[in-house]
Design a protein around this motif. Structure first.
Motif: not given
Length: 416
Positions: A26-27, A32-35, A121-127, A141-150
């Motif tokens: 996700v990071f 790649g998106e925000f840059v 395709m990646f973002i929703p399925n990562a959570s 906690r697991a989803i929060a950790a993934v979202v922290t990548g954003f």
């Protein structure tokens, strides 16, 4: 409790390595998106374009994500999450490579379309995969950790990518994104078990069914208009703050870092306030703060020191809207929390794309220094829409605030 039980309890609290690999993915994709916003001045110079024309790379990327997220999630609903994530990672990797090699702006846009399909395709399925890797009580906690990548992507990834692009060229930034994406693909192949299942068999029509609800329409319209307002200054941050940065990419990168750090604070504070006051109240406060921050940017964008202060003030409000909006949606239709979140994510990408179009038109009409006032008008409209989405008899402690901490993880597990 004996020593064996204590060790088991400690292990249960630890998140597996696969969750952190997903956070890395996700990071990378978020970076790649925000840059892209930070690279717009370089793209404009390299391809001999105006800021508005170069900014359409953000629009194309975001609109592609908005379509790709619900469509690819539906098409791959029965696939194991590992296969979906690997496919998404490879698609993003190919898109990043095409972008880095593109000899023309048109081919660069084509590469970003491919990368955006991988992102959607990646973002929703990562959570979903993160929740499936841990026990039910650790799903949040697991989803929060993934979202922290954003959050890290905005605070550090996009800023670092902007600075690297300024020194070595934007193509090097894209190659670095592709290289780290390759590491993520290898990590997913190694650490995500094939047993993490699909999200169910619901078709696209079923997933879009909540859109018939008028309150859901008002809430999603709030997301669309509010985040269009939020992303206009972010998408054109290089143009708006050129008087302060003098076109220096490193200075621009520092502004983006300040934005990301302030945004992380705003997101955390908003999460706590939602539990106390309800999502509707927090969204209203964040939108009012956002309007004040736009006025601060208008006053400070010509002086670098004041620009850093103004961008930090703006970052708190910009990132304080997401969590309460999600709470409002999932508390309204808790049994379809995963569907509501996927729709909100698609609308969010649509808002990012719309910000590129509206911002470009605004810069052409009123100039980069005044486009911030267009964002302010949109924020006022978002307040009106937010009021329409508020329950008729809202008790903040028993309505919005009653939403479960992470119903998405429960819904994901139910589907699996």
């Amino acid at each position: 409790m004996d020593r064996t039980d204590q060790q088991g309890a400690r292990q249960a609290k630890r998140l597996p390595p696969g969750v952190f690999v997903l956070a890395l993915g996700v990071f990378v994709i978020g970076t790649g998106e925000f840059v892209l916003a930070g690279l717009i001045p370089l793209l404009a110079a390299d391809f001999d374009l105006t800021y508005g024309a170069a900014g359409q790379v953000v629009t194309v990327f975001a609109l592609t994500c908005a379509v790709a997220a619900p469509v690819t999630t539906t098409v791959t609903a029965r696939w194991p999450r590992k296969r979906v994530l690997l496919t998404a990672g490879v698609v993003y990797l190919l898109g990043a490579a095409v972008t880095a090699l593109a000899p023309s702006f048109g081919l660069m846009l084509a590469g970003q379309v491919v990368a955006a399909v991988g992102t959607g395709m990646f973002i929703p399925n990562a959570s979903v995969a993160a929740a499936g890797l841990v026990a039910r009580e650790a799903g949040g906690r697991a989803i929060a950790a993934v979202v922290t990548g954003f959050t890290l992507a905005v605070a550090f990834g996009a800023a670092a990518g902007t600075a690297i692009g300024a020194v070595y060229g934007w193509r090097i930034t894209m190659w670095l994104a592709a290289g780290v994406a390759l590491l993520g693909v290898v990590g997913i192949a190694s650490l995500i078990p094939s047993t993490v299942g699909g999200t169910g068999s619901g078709g696209l029509r079923e997933r879009l069914a909540p859109l018939r609800d008028r309150r859901v329409q008002a809430l999603l319209a709030t997301t669309l208009v509010a985040f269009t307002a939020v992303y206009i200054p972010y998408t054109y941050i290089g143009a708006i703050f050129t008087p302060a940065t003098g076109g220096d990419g490193v200075r621009l990168g520092l502004l983006m870092t300040t934005l990301g750090v302030a945004g992380a604070v705003g997101n955390l504070v908003a999460g706590r306030l939602v539990d106390r006051h309800g999502g509707s109240t927090v969204v209203l406060g964040a939108l009012l703060w956002l309007i004040l921050s736009f006025a601060a940017i208008a006053a400070a964008h010509t002086a670098y020191g004041w620009s850093i202060a103004a961008i930090g003030f703006y970052g708190v409000a910009a990132f304080a809207i997401t969590t309460p909006q999600q709470h409002r949606l999932i508390s309204h239709v808790p049994e379809k929390a995963h569907v509501m979140l996927s729709l909100n994510q698609a609308i969010l990408y649509l808002a990012i794309g719309t910000s590129g179009i509206v911002g470009a038109a605004g810069i052409d009409i009123v100039g980069a220094g005044n486009v911030i006032w267009i964002a302010a008008v949109l924020a006022i409209i978002a307040i009106a829409l937010s009021v329409l989405g508020r329950p008729k008899l809202e008790n903040t402690r028993n309505s919005d605030a009653a939403a479960p901490v992470c119903p998405a993880s429960e819904a994901n597990r139910h589907d699996e």
